[in-house]
Design a protein around this motif. Structure first.
Motif, PDB file in Angstrom:
ATOM      1  N   GLY B 131       0.847  -1.203   0.000  1.00 46.75           N
ATOM      2  CA  GLY B 131       0.000   0.000   0.000  1.00 46.75           C
ATOM      3  C   GLY B 131       0.874   1.241   0.000  1.00 46.75           C
ATOM      4  N   ARG B 132       0.217   2.382   0.229  1.00 48.93           N
ATOM      5  CA  ARG B 132       0.908   3.663   0.219  1.00 48.93           C
ATOM      6  C   ARG B 132       1.965   3.743   1.314  1.00 48.93           C
ATOM      7  NH1 ARG B 132      -1.676   7.287   2.361  1.00 48.93           N
ATOM      8  NH2 ARG B 132      -3.584   6.089   2.606  1.00 48.93           N
ATOM      9  N   ARG B 133       2.994   4.524   1.063  1.00 46.28           N
ATOM     10  CA  ARG B 133       3.954   4.748   2.138  1.00 46.28           C
ATOM     11  C   ARG B 133       3.292   5.586   3.234  1.00 46.28           C
ATOM     12  NH1 ARG B 133       9.570   7.393   0.759  1.00 46.28           N
ATOM     13  NH2 ARG B 133      10.046   5.381  -0.167  1.00 46.28           N
ATOM     14  N   GLY B 134       3.511   5.153   4.485  1.00 43.00           N
ATOM     15  CA  GLY B 134       2.913   5.891   5.592  1.00 43.00           C
ATOM     16  C   GLY B 134       1.503   5.434   5.919  1.00 43.00           C
ATOM     17  N   GLN B 135       1.004   4.452   5.188  1.00 44.06           N
ATOM     18  CA  GLN B 135      -0.349   3.957   5.448  1.00 44.06           C
ATOM     19  C   GLN B 135      -0.332   2.966   6.608  1.00 44.06           C
ATOM     20  OE1 GLN B 135      -2.671   2.626   1.942  1.00 44.06           O
ATOM     21  NE2 GLN B 135      -2.890   0.676   2.993  1.00 44.06           N
ATOM     22  N   GLY B 136       0.791   2.318   6.808  1.00 47.66           N
ATOM     23  CA  GLY B 136       0.913   1.429   7.959  1.00 47.66           C
ATOM     24  C   GLY B 136       0.559  -0.020   7.681  1.00 47.66           C
ATOM     25  N   THR B 137       0.478  -0.420   6.415  1.00 48.54           N
ATOM     26  CA  THR B 137       0.207  -1.830   6.129  1.00 48.54           C
ATOM     27  C   THR B 137       1.500  -2.537   5.742  1.00 48.54           C
ATOM     28  OG1 THR B 137      -0.671  -0.936   4.083  1.00 48.54           O
ATOM     29  CG2 THR B 137      -2.224  -2.078   5.511  1.00 48.54           C
ATOM     30  N   TRP B 138       1.723  -3.649   6.356  1.00 44.62           N
ATOM     31  CA  TRP B 138       3.002  -4.349   6.248  1.00 44.62           C
ATOM     32  C   TRP B 138       2.798  -5.834   6.031  1.00 44.62           C
ATOM     33  CZ3 TRP B 138       7.062  -1.094   6.211  1.00 44.62           C
ATOM     34  CH2 TRP B 138       6.856   0.193   6.736  1.00 44.62           C
ATOM     35  N   ARG B 139       3.705  -6.411   5.248  1.00 40.29           N
ATOM     36  CA  ARG B 139       3.687  -7.856   5.037  1.00 40.29           C
ATOM     37  C   ARG B 139       4.952  -8.431   5.649  1.00 40.29           C
ATOM     38  NH1 ARG B 139       5.485 -10.746   0.691  1.00 40.29           N
ATOM     39  NH2 ARG B 139       5.827  -8.865  -0.515  1.00 40.29           N
ATOM     40  N   ARG B 140       4.794  -9.507   6.411  1.00 42.84           N
ATOM     41  CA  ARG B 140       5.990 -10.138   6.973  1.00 42.84           C
ATOM     42  C   ARG B 140       6.746 -10.846   5.856  1.00 42.84           C
ATOM     43  NH1 ARG B 140       6.518 -15.131  11.302  1.00 42.84           N
ATOM     44  NH2 ARG B 140       8.711 -15.504  10.811  1.00 42.84           N
ATOM     45  N   ILE B 141       8.066 -10.631   5.820  1.00 46.41           N
ATOM     46  CA  ILE B 141       8.896 -11.325   4.827  1.00 46.41           C
ATOM     47  C   ILE B 141      10.040 -12.028   5.558  1.00 46.41           C
ATOM     48  CG2 ILE B 141       8.348  -9.717   2.949  1.00 46.41           C
ATOM     49  CD1 ILE B 141      11.110  -8.412   3.439  1.00 46.41           C
ATOM     50  N   THR B 142      10.787 -12.813   4.817  1.00 42.10           N
ATOM     51  CA  THR B 142      11.937 -13.487   5.419  1.00 42.10           C
ATOM     52  C   THR B 142      13.143 -12.563   5.341  1.00 42.10           C
ATOM     53  OG1 THR B 142      12.697 -14.409   3.337  1.00 42.10           O
ATOM     54  CG2 THR B 142      11.110 -15.720   4.602  1.00 42.10           C
ATOM     55  N   TRP B 143      14.121 -12.842   6.163  1.00 45.18           N
ATOM     56  CA  TRP B 143      15.362 -12.076   6.085  1.00 45.18           C
ATOM     57  C   TRP B 143      15.995 -12.247   4.707  1.00 45.18           C
ATOM     58  CZ3 TRP B 143      17.301  -8.084   8.405  1.00 45.18           C
ATOM     59  CH2 TRP B 143      16.920  -7.778   9.713  1.00 45.18           C
ATOM     60  N   GLU B 144      15.880 -13.457   4.150  1.00 39.33           N
ATOM     61  CA  GLU B 144      16.491 -13.694   2.838  1.00 39.33           C
ATOM     62  C   GLU B 144      15.890 -12.734   1.802  1.00 39.33           C
ATOM     63  OE1 GLU B 144      19.153 -14.384   0.674  1.00 39.33           O
ATOM     64  OE2 GLU B 144      19.372 -15.342   2.628  1.00 39.33           O
ATOM     65  N   GLU B 145      14.566 -12.598   1.846  1.00 33.85           N
ATOM     66  CA  GLU B 145      13.924 -11.642   0.923  1.00 33.85           C
ATOM     67  C   GLU B 145      14.413 -10.212   1.170  1.00 33.85           C
ATOM     68  OE1 GLU B 145       9.793 -13.449   1.835  1.00 33.85           O
ATOM     69  OE2 GLU B 145       9.426 -12.008   0.216  1.00 33.85           O
ATOM     70  N   ALA B 146      14.523  -9.876   2.437  1.00 31.80           N
ATOM     71  CA  ALA B 146      14.950  -8.512   2.778  1.00 31.80           C
ATOM     72  C   ALA B 146      16.357  -8.246   2.250  1.00 31.80           C
ATOM     73  CB  ALA B 146      14.894  -8.304   4.290  1.00 31.80           C
ATOM     74  N   TYR B 147      17.266  -9.165   2.530  1.00 28.67           N
ATOM     75  CA  TYR B 147      18.653  -8.981   2.067  1.00 28.67           C
ATOM     76  C   TYR B 147      18.710  -8.894   0.544  1.00 28.67           C
ATOM     77  CZ  TYR B 147      20.205 -10.281   6.793  1.00 28.67           C
ATOM     78  OH  TYR B 147      20.416 -10.322   8.142  1.00 28.67           O
ATOM     79  N   ALA B 148      17.973  -9.783  -0.122  1.00 24.91           N
ATOM     80  CA  ALA B 148      18.022  -9.820  -1.580  1.00 24.91           C
ATOM     81  C   ALA B 148      17.491  -8.510  -2.165  1.00 24.91           C
ATOM     82  CB  ALA B 148      17.212 -11.013  -2.103  1.00 24.91           C
ATOM     83  N   ASP B 149      16.405  -8.024  -1.583  1.00 24.71           N
ATOM     84  CA  ASP B 149      15.793  -6.782  -2.054  1.00 24.71           C
ATOM     85  C   ASP B 149      16.778  -5.606  -1.890  1.00 24.71           C
ATOM     86  OD1 ASP B 149      13.950  -5.030  -3.020  1.00 24.71           O
ATOM     87  OD2 ASP B 149      12.588  -5.135  -1.294  1.00 24.71           O
ATOM     88  N   ILE B 150      17.362  -5.510  -0.707  1.00 20.76           N
ATOM     89  CA  ILE B 150      18.298  -4.408  -0.451  1.00 20.76           C
ATOM     90  C   ILE B 150      19.497  -4.527  -1.392  1.00 20.76           C
ATOM     91  CG2 ILE B 150      19.810  -3.318   1.251  1.00 20.76           C
ATOM     92  CD1 ILE B 150      17.930  -4.463   3.439  1.00 20.76           C
ATOM     93  N   ALA B 151      20.052  -5.725  -1.485  1.00 16.96           N
ATOM     94  CA  ALA B 151      21.255  -5.931  -2.305  1.00 16.96           C
ATOM     95  C   ALA B 151      20.984  -5.565  -3.763  1.00 16.96           C
ATOM     96  CB  ALA B 151      21.729  -7.380  -2.197  1.00 16.96           C
ATOM     97  N   LYS B 152      19.817  -5.938  -4.248  1.00 17.76           N
ATOM     98  CA  LYS B 152      19.462  -5.626  -5.641  1.00 17.76           C
ATOM     99  C   LYS B 152      19.467  -4.117  -5.881  1.00 17.76           C
ATOM    100  CE  LYS B 152      15.241  -5.550  -7.031  1.00 17.76           C
ATOM    101  NZ  LYS B 152      13.884  -6.028  -6.811  1.00 17.76           N
ATOM    102  N   ARG B 153      18.908  -3.394  -4.955  1.00 22.58           N
ATOM    103  CA  ARG B 153      18.808  -1.935  -5.142  1.00 22.58           C
ATOM    104  C   ARG B 153      20.157  -1.242  -4.960  1.00 22.58           C
ATOM    105  NH1 ARG B 153      13.191  -0.320  -4.723  1.00 22.58           N
ATOM    106  NH2 ARG B 153      11.950  -2.163  -4.296  1.00 22.58           N
ATOM    107  N   VAL B 154      20.942  -1.716  -4.004  1.00 21.09           N
ATOM    108  CA  VAL B 154      22.278  -1.125  -3.827  1.00 21.09           C
ATOM    109  C   VAL B 154      23.123  -1.435  -5.063  1.00 21.09           C
ATOM    110  CG1 VAL B 154      24.396  -1.203  -2.448  1.00 21.09           C
ATOM    111  CG2 VAL B 154      22.173  -1.211  -1.307  1.00 21.09           C
ATOM    112  N   ARG B 155      23.038  -2.678  -5.524  1.00 20.13           N
ATOM    113  CA  ARG B 155      23.791  -3.101  -6.716  1.00 20.13           C
ATOM    114  C   ARG B 155      23.435  -2.204  -7.910  1.00 20.13           C
ATOM    115  NH1 ARG B 155      28.460  -5.292  -7.300  1.00 20.13           N
ATOM    116  NH2 ARG B 155      28.617  -3.922  -9.095  1.00 20.13           N
TER     117      ARG B 155
END
Ligand code: SF4
Ligand code: SF4
Ligand code: SF4
Lengths: 222, 867
Positions: B131-155
């Motif tokens: 959803g929108r940023r600041g709306q407060g809706t969140w989906r639980r993800i795994t650390w692996e997903e989090a790391y991969a997402d961050i790494a992709k964007r930094v890369r």
């Protein structure tokens, strides 16, 4: 058998609340209730204004009104001069809280047991200082065994004997905790017949000498 | 539709859980709504139940508990601690007796920190925004997903040739070693911090004048006269209780006098032998007038002034001539008689006397020079690095030679950006990278710099930044200006609310790290932070996040992260440390918590120490100035000392190797931004304060002894003591305006003038605040504390009593519910309590001081109206 005593050297107090918070963590004291509390008082007119502090613990009275008041005989004074509540004998009726002239007793709302400062007896047993004494950055709280002439309290008493006084001597409870540098009027901030009022922490009370405060409109708390 | 209603809507469709309470049962892929209203219905407090058997309390068992050393991080003071852990539970924290600074003593915050690791409102799993940023809706993800997402964007930033589009923005983190390594490894210089909101001018003044360190260690135990310009060390100084406990000894065991200048009656001011309330920002005028008196009287350390400063007595005396006590009285309101009397009482004790500062003096438009003028008083007293004087040890940082970085060490990138090195403030990064953190959001909005990936860590910019709830939030919300925001935090904070990815952090009680600050015993030292308990659920130290991301960025980056985790990294940094009584240096640090070389002499007279043969080897001496220089390890020629009376001495780490009263560095920096400055520590009038109309006042802020910015409010025992912050108004002023304690007033603030950001003098905003009338403040000053006014951070911070807002599957096995929060929290506004207080930073303008960039927190002009 040691004979424990305490003195507070008020000029060293910084009003930091470390004693009070250390005590709450140590003794699992619920919010809104206190074994130990620090009072503030601002006196004088700008720019001649000064701030005074008064940390208060249980006075371990030699003739303790709480002990006398308890219908269950749950309170006793040990040979080590500490006044203690027997958790197994206490039935939470609060006569002790009503009797204490120093706001030192509360009845734990969840446990339904009276509770108060016992100089952290469980720490003494483990060879440690009371939590407040250990943490106090000012070195305000002087504690030890009166039988030991080298203990901090014996030495402090020897040096300052004539400057020491107790809170509310007119209550005739014979308090064993002494103060150096006490400004008498601050005693009025210490409630009688009820535990320390949490609202007397609020900043608006710094220039008053009252001991308790009305709860504003809208309360459904009690 | 309100957020709660929206949530219920979605909930009926079975897709959404609501509230922190639901976090524990949140499965990977499930969605949750988090909102500030973290308490549901309010049950009444149980009444007394006489004659009912109670539930006995089990006292802490210290005979059984395990003792683990570590370091507090509930403020910036760096106190050694000992945690007592029984049955896997942290039961208590005490001071570490081996710590040279605090020993067994801790402040209230240090004591209260125990509760943070079991705070029921903690974040437990990585969450991704839906959803929108600041709306407060969140989906639980795994650390692996989090790391991969961050790494992709930094890369992607690295591949696009714009590594500087990755930024880390921190509050007080104490993880600089790994953050610096991460950014250097990817090639970004954009490590943003909060130093310009904190201590920049004080540090800059020490650097410009003495050069060796940014933070002095006044030798208070042996001192006879302390002249305090705006430090509230009884409550909140950096190094607070380290200094405080020595001042108490100095005052009450050694007869030391304490004189404090502060616009407000802090605990320090209220307990000083004398309190003087100058008009805000005139501390420098008072200091110069003190110097004027001392020099005119001729009673000062002529030898030190002649030998060790870069000026002559004649030149100094000419500089000070216009700064008479009568002149200072007109500006400050402190009488000329008092100024003369204090000057003489101070200098009579030389060299056992010290004049020092903190924010009250330096967080002003003119604060840099205010502090330089104060430091000058110590030179006149000859108290620089003398017993009982204005002292400093060799370093106030972790000593790198004892804790070297593990090889290979990535080189610092050569590029610069306006975000981390704004050219308007040439001294901000001159001595250390202090940045100008408060302009970051403005520059992003103006598109002076671009970001793709924005990491925030221990950063509460919406609440603790000037214009936080306005500008900071506006930019944090804007997905164009900040395309990807990763926030590592302990609780669902206001910063986390505007993130795209929330990473549940380990608290300071659950993580590794090296730490140090100025050692008041004046020797080399450092401390080790180690976990007292493991982090709960899936919480991970942010340092480990960076390592994990680094490992995923390809071989040219991952080679700098060739260790298992941050613990491993810290172990490697300890590899050269003497092992003492332990198996190796790391084991030594784990056992003792602190390295303190007690065989080293105290650093008295450091500047007079002779250079060693090895130091002189390969050096050359400038025949004109006597300055001795040598090529350093990087091949750059660097001054290492000075020849004095045919002796090669260490001197001061300034360009002249002397105590610099006058500074060429400052004059040159000022010239670069076209500011007229001859390099002397002149008094600089604050433009916005000139010809101030009668109905305008100065709005100042302050800290409490029980809070540290935004981050301590979730700790219930602290917030029980202070949760409310009405505005202080002087009693005479209040009488004149017809205001009484408890009245609501509307305060309106105005932008600054002069050489600063947006210097229009225009109205910035208004806020309605309750008044507190007191004899403890200057008649022209109003004061509102910081640290309060939280909407987020759980029940303790937001003052809401009641059960944790529940979703299905609350799991008491991870973080159990707390009767204090459900039942006993008495300051809840709904119960008639005072509530969570006000956030005043929202209406304070961004105002970096000229040349340095320090936020002029205490200059804000305001007007007031009773409502
Ligand atoms: S101070 Fe109160 S609680 Fe303590 S012994 Fe005296 S009467 Fe009892
Ligand atoms: S810990 Fe010591 S200095 Fe602090 S308030 Fe208590 S008695 Fe005073
Ligand atoms: S002064 Fe700071 S570091 Fe020391 S115990 Fe208090 S909060 Fe912790």
């Amino acid at each position: 058998m040691p004979r424990y005593a305490m003195a507070l050297d008020l000029e060293r107090c910084t009003g930091c609340h470390a004693c009070s918070v250390a005590c709450k963590v140590e003794n699992q004291v619920p919010l809104g209730n206190f074994r130990t509390k620090v009072y503030y008082y601002d006196e004088g007119r700008f720019p001649q204004t000064r701030r005074l502090f008064l940390p208060v613990v249980c006075m371990q009275c030699a003739d303790a009104p709480c002990l006398r008041a308890c219908p269950n005989k749950a309170i006793s004074r040990g040979n080590d001069l500490i006044v203690r509540i027997d958790q197994n004998a206490c039935r939470g009726n609060g006569a002790c809280e009503d009797a204490c002239p120093y706001g030192a007793i509360y009845v734990d709302p969840q446990r339904n047991l009276a509770d108060k400062c016992d100089f952290c007896s469980h720490r003494l047993e483990a060879g440690m200082e009371p939590a407040c004494v250990e943490t106090c950055p000012g070195g305000t709280i002087i504690f030890g065994d009166l039988n030991d002439p080298k203990s901090p309290i014996s030495q402090f008493q020897a040096t300052h004997r004539r400057e020491l006084t107790v809170l509310k001597p007119e209550e005739k409870a014979d308090p064993q905790v002494q103060y150096r540098g006490l400004t008498r009027e601050l005693e009025r901030k210490v409630p009688k017949g009820r535990n320390h009022d949490p609202r007397s922490y609020e900043i608006e009370t710094w220039a008053t000498l009252e001991a308790s405060f009305d709860r504003p409109e809208g309360g459904s708390h009690e | 539709m309100s957020k709660q209603l929206q949530a219920l809507e979605v909930n009926r469709r079975g897709a959404l859980k609501v509230g922190i309470g639901a976090l524990a049962s949140l499965a990977v892929g499930e969605t949750i709504l988090l909102h500030p209203g973290e308490a549901a219905a309010q049950p009444a407090r149980p009444p007394r139940r006489p004659n009912v058997r109670g539930t006995p309390k089990v006292p802490h068992n210290y005979k059984r508990a395990r003792k683990i050393t570590s370091v507090c991080l509930n403020c910036s003071t760096v106190c050694g601690i000992v945690g007592y852990v029984d049955n896997g539970k942290l039961i208590k924290i005490g001071g570490n007796p081996e710590d040279p600074n605090n020993g067994k003593m801790l402040c209230a915050k240090g004591q209260a920190g125990v509760v943070i690791s079991t705070y029921p409102e903690r974040l437990l799993y990585p969450l991704k925004r839906v959803g929108r940023r600041g709306q407060g809706t969140w989906r639980r993800i795994t650390w692996e997903e989090a790391y991969a997402d961050i790494a992709k964007r930094v890369r992607a930033c690295i591949d696009a040739g714009h590594p500087e589009h990755v930024a880390i923005h921190i509050g007080r983190s104490r993880l600089a070693d790994i953050m610096g390594r991460f950014l250097n490894a990817i090639g970004s210089p954009v490590l943003l911090n909060h130093r310009a909101l904190c201590s920049l001018n004080k540090r800059a003044a020490n650097y410009a004048t003495i050069g060796d360190v940014d933070w002095e260690s006044v030798d208070a135990e042996r001192c006879k006269y302390l002249l305090n310009f705006g430090s509230n060390f009884y409550e909140a100084h950096q190094g607070a209780i380290h200094f405080l406990k020595r001042v108490i000894k100095g005052r009450y065991d050694n007869g030391c006098k304490l004189v404090t200048f502060d616009v407000r009656l802090s605990n320090t001011a209220g307990r000083s032998d004398e309190w003087h309330a100058p008009f805000p920002g005139t501390e420098g005028a008072v200091a110069l007038a003190l110097a004027n008196t001392i020099v005119a009287d001729g009673n000062f350390d002529r030898d030190f002034m002649t030998t060790w400063t870069n000026t002559t007595v004649d030149a100094l005396s000419a500089f000070l001539k216009p700064y008479t006590p009568e002149w200072a009285e007109k500006l400050s309101g402190i009488s000329a008689g008092d100024i003369r009397r204090i000057a003489r009482a101070f200098i009579r004790e030389r060299p056992r006397c010290a004049a020092f500062t903190n924010r009250g003096s330096h967080a002003h438009y003119n604060g840099f020079n205010n502090d330089r003028a104060v430091i000058l008083l110590n030179a006149l007293a000859g108290s620089i690095n003398q017993p009982g004087g204005y002292c400093y040890a060799e370093s106030a940082e972790i000593p790198d030679h004892l804790f070297p970085m593990p090889a290979p060490v990535p080189a610092a990138p050569k590029i610069r950006t306006d975000l981390e090195d704004p050219p308007e403030w040439p001294l901000a990064n001159r001595w250390q990278k202090m940045r100008v953190g408060q302009i970051v959001y403005a520059y992003l909005k103006q598109k002076r710099a671009r970001l793709q990936v924005y990491f925030t860590y221990t950063l509460a910019s919406p609440t603790t930044w000037p214009e936080g709830r306005s500008l900071a939030v506006e930019v944090l919300r804007d997905e164009k200006l900040i395309p990807f925001h990763v926030c590592s935090d302990v609780v669902y904070s206001e910063t986390a609310h505007y993130a795209d990815l929330i990473l549940p952090d380990a608290t300071y009680l659950e993580r590794w790290g090296l730490d140090a600050r100025n050692n008041y015993e004046l020797r080399t030292y450092a401390t080790l932070r180690q976990p007292l308990v493991p982090p709960p659920a899936e919480c991970v130290n942010f340092a480990d996040v960076l390592i994990q991301v680094g490992k995923r960025l390809g071989p040219e980056v991952s080679r700098y992260f060739d260790f298992r985790n941050y613990e491993d990294f810290v172990r490697l940094r300890c590899r050269q440390l003497p092992k003492g009584d332990s198996a190796d240096g790391f084991a030594y640090m784990k056992r003792h918590g602190v390295y303190h070389n007690t065989s080293e002499p105290r650093s008295y007279d450091l500047f007079k120490r002779p250079l060693t043969k090895a130091q002189l080897d390969g050096s050359r001496t400038d025949p004109q100035t006597g300055i001795i220089s040598k090529r350093n390890a990087r091949g750059v020629e660097e001054a290492i000392g000075i020849t004095m009376n045919a002796q090669a001495l260490r001197g001061f780490k300034t360009p002249s190797r002397k105590f610099e009263v006058h500074s060429q560095t400052v004059a040159q920096a000022a010239a670069r931004v076209k500011i007229d400055d001859d390099g002397w520590p002149h008094y600089v009038p604050i433009p916005a304060h000139q010809n101030l109309p009668e109905d305008r006042f100065i709005l100042t802020t302050f800290k409490w002894n029980v809070h540290t910015q935004g981050r301590t409010a979730p700790q219930k025992y602290l917030t029980e003591i202070v949760h409310d912050n009405p505005m202080w108004i002087n009693a005479a002023t209040a009488r004149r305006l017809g205001i009484r304690t408890g009245d609501t007033v509307e305060v309106t603030t105005y932008r600054p003038r002069g050489r600063t950001f947006d210097p229009t003098g225009q109205r910035i905003g208004s806020a309605r605040i309750r008044a507190f009338v007191t004899e403890g403040i200057h008649p022209r000053v109003f004061a509102v504390s910081n640290s309060l006014g939280h909407l987020f951070g759980g029940r303790s911070a937001a003052a809401r009593r009641g059960p944790r807002a529940e979703g299905p599957g609350f799991d008491p096995k991870i973080l159990s519910e707390d009767a204090d929060l459900t039942t006993n929290l008495w300051w809840s506004q709904a119960d008639g309590g005072k509530g969570a207080g006000f956030n005043v930073n929202a209406i304070l303008p961004i105002q970096p001081a000229p040349i340095t960039g320090m936020q002029a927190w205490f200059d804000t002009v305001c007007s007031i109206r009773k409502v």
